[in-house]
Enzyme design. Structure first.
Site, mmCIF file in Angstrom:
data_model
loop_
_atom_site.group_PDB
_atom_site.id
_atom_site.type_symbol
_atom_site.label_atom_id
_atom_site.label_comp_id
_atom_site.label_asym_id
_atom_site.label_seq_id
_atom_site.Cartn_x
_atom_site.Cartn_y
_atom_site.Cartn_z
ATOM 1 N N GLU A 1 70.187 -87.807 -88.111
ATOM 2 C CA GLU A 1 68.927 -87.419 -87.328
ATOM 3 C C GLU A 1 68.571 -85.979 -87.612
ATOM 4 O OE1 GLU A 1 66.710 -85.515 -85.047
ATOM 5 O OE2 GLU A 1 68.468 -85.438 -83.813
ATOM 6 N N CYS B 1 65.331 -80.963 -80.807
ATOM 7 C CA CYS B 1 65.026 -81.600 -81.914
ATOM 8 C C CYS B 1 63.585 -82.171 -81.931
ATOM 9 C CB CYS B 1 65.807 -82.572 -82.463
ATOM 10 S SG CYS B 1 66.277 -83.986 -81.282
#
Length: 522
Positions: free
Chosen positions: A239, A273
């Site tokens: 990720e 993020c």
């Protein structure tokens, strides 16, 4: 070299404490302890695992003030940021796992066909063993506990490697979980928390005892992790960064929507993020949006979580301030307008804190460096789009593909963006809702691969074992004489198999000749 890491509060520069730095031998020992603990844990029932998660949930609710304050001290964020980004999302993940975890991991039946009508099949999801999570610093509680929740519920043990920037808090959160496990009669060694420097981290990611790695971080480090894991062919879930667009198509509910946009941009000082890195506004609402954003951003107050009058906290480090200021100046030199902020802030009360002014930078284009790099900072970067097609071109014009959000009254237009955005996740008339829904989390392009959360995330840290069996005790697989070794006649064997294919897979109109060919060559 020092055997400890000294940790400081990024909000005021005060000393927090020291954390042990692990060497290669320490990592070996941690994995051995986790392996031994997992041998017993993998046999626990789903009910036992749910009992642990219920106790963890109660512990977090009871101590949420304490845990939020720990996160604030170690990251510089505000209490509200900690509530949203640490406590709420962790409790939601626990709730989802309690309600859906067993269903996710129960064996699943698979369909058969005419040829395999006497067979049954199912997939069993088995624990892998000891898995690792290398997590980023922006949400130390959630980034540590999220992988722990999934790992333990799936029957695994886990090694958590937190960032050196938030080692102080990560260690405390993991110790809380270990103590809770021990109090319930389980081995605390199921959860290992390590802190190490990059030269030692390779030993963890290339270790034969690690059966899966989840990595949350940057592209450059991900490439090192992937290369290291390849030595053992260890599977990965990566990720990575994002440059998430937020597309505003009209002025419907604009004030409400801008409140969501502000949270998406400035949550945890932009260190998120799936934070909104790009605001793309259609022509008709562009000027209005800039005015309204300025009115909000220019009144934001910076400071420590202990204050009553604070909107945004510090950044976790000042090591990127020069680069951020350079990106902003580069954009201005290429035609962008700096409406507010754009530089570091020397806080009068906390001169040793890492503060960066909330920034409004407009008239951005994809040709600017700042449009192509993940800022991970409190920067509202605004693009003008001449049409929906132009907005989509801007949105897809980076190497990233993590998340996106689309706002508008026109459902058909929102669907156009949803269908054509090159991302792993999209929220319509909201920001980040897919995360709370515990949907599979991850991106495409250079935002990584693999998924965590949801059914996919739990199954991704299991061995998916395919099992076929006979449905009826008197019916079994048999090898027809025509194709049994030693094959009597290769040509007749071929004609037999050809007839079989036509019978099973061919059109019904050719069934009779295919059956005849099958019979004749049997």
């Amino acid at each position: 070299m020092s055997s400890t890491l000294t940790c400081y509060c990024p909000g005021d520069g005060s000393l927090l404490g020291e954390v042990k730095l692990f060497n290669k031998s320490d990592i070996d020992q941690s994995i051995i302890l986790a392996e031994e603990a997992q041998k017993e844990w993998k046999s626990t029932s789903f009910a036992e695992r749910r009992n642990f998660l219920k106790a963890l949930k109660e512990n977090i609710i009871r101590n949420q003030d304490k845990y939020a304050e720990i996160a604030c001290k170690d990251t510089g964020k505000t209490l509200v940021d900690a509530a949203f980004g640490e406590i709420l999302v962790t409790l939601e993940k626990i709730n989802w796992t309690l309600a859906n975890g067993e269903q996710s991991l129960r064996p699943t039946k698979r369909p058969n066909s005419l040829l395999t009508s006497y067979k049954g099949g199912y997939v069993k999801y088995e624990p892998l063993g000891v898995i690792a999570a290398l997590v980023s610093w922006n949400y130390p509680l959630h980034n540590a506990l999220g992988p722990i929740i999934s790992a333990l519920f799936a029957g695994n043990a886990i090694v958590v490697k937190g960032s050196e920037l938030t080692a102080w808090s990560t260690h405390q959160y993991c110790e809380m979980v270990r103590s809770l496990l021990q109090s319930m009669g389980h081995s605390p060694e199921l959860v290992q928390c390590i802190t190490c420097l990059p030269d030692v981290a390779d030993h963890l990611t290339s270790h034969s005892g690690i059966k899966h790695i989840t990595f949350i971080g940057s592209q450059p480090i991900a490439k090192l992790v992937a290369a290291s894991a390849a030595k053992q062919l260890t599977p990965l879930c990566l990720e990575l960064g994002g440059k998430d667009p937020c597309i505003l198509t009209d002025d419907h509910r604009l004030e409400e929507i801008l409140s969501i946009v502000m949270r998406g941009v400035f949550q945890s000082a932009g260190q998120n993020c799936i934070g909104i890195e790009r605001i793309i506004a259609l022509d008709g609402v562009y000027d209005t949006i800039i005015t309204k954003l300025y009115n909000r951003i220019s009144t934001m107050r910076l400071g420590m979580y202990t204050q009553n009058d604070v909107d945004m906290g510090a950044m976790v480090s000042n090591n990127r301030f020069d680069h951020l200021e350079s990106l902003i100046q580069d954009a201005v030199s290429k035609g962008a307008r700096l409406v507010y902020g754009g530089h570091r802030f020397q806080h009068p009360k906390y001169p040793k804190g890492n503060y960066f002014l909330p920034t409004l930078l407009v008239d951005a284009t994809n040709e600017m460096k700042i449009a192509q790099e993940e800022c991970f900072a409190p920067i509202a970067l605004v693009f003008r789009a001449k049409s929906p097609e132009h907005a989509l071109e801007i949105a897809n014009g980076t190497e990233f593909g993590l998340g996106a959000s689309v706002f508008g009254r026109d459902k058909q237009l929102c669907q156009y963006f949803t269908d054509n955005l090159e991302t792993g996740m999209v929220a319509v008339n909201d920001f980040g809702a897919f995360y709370l829904l515990q949907m599979p989390f991850g991106g495409c392009k250079k935002s990584g691969y693999g998924r965590f959360a949801g059914y996919e995330g739990l199954r991704g840290i299991c061995n998916s074992k395919a099992i076929a069996y006979d449905r009826f005790s008197a019916i079994h697989t048999g090898i027809p004489p025509a194709v049994d070794y030693p094959i009597p006649d290769s040509q007749k064997a071929w004609q037999f198999v050809r007839g079989l294919m036509g019978t099973v897979y061919g059109a019904w109109i050719s069934l009779v000749p295919n059956v005849y060919q099958l019979w004749r060559n049997s």
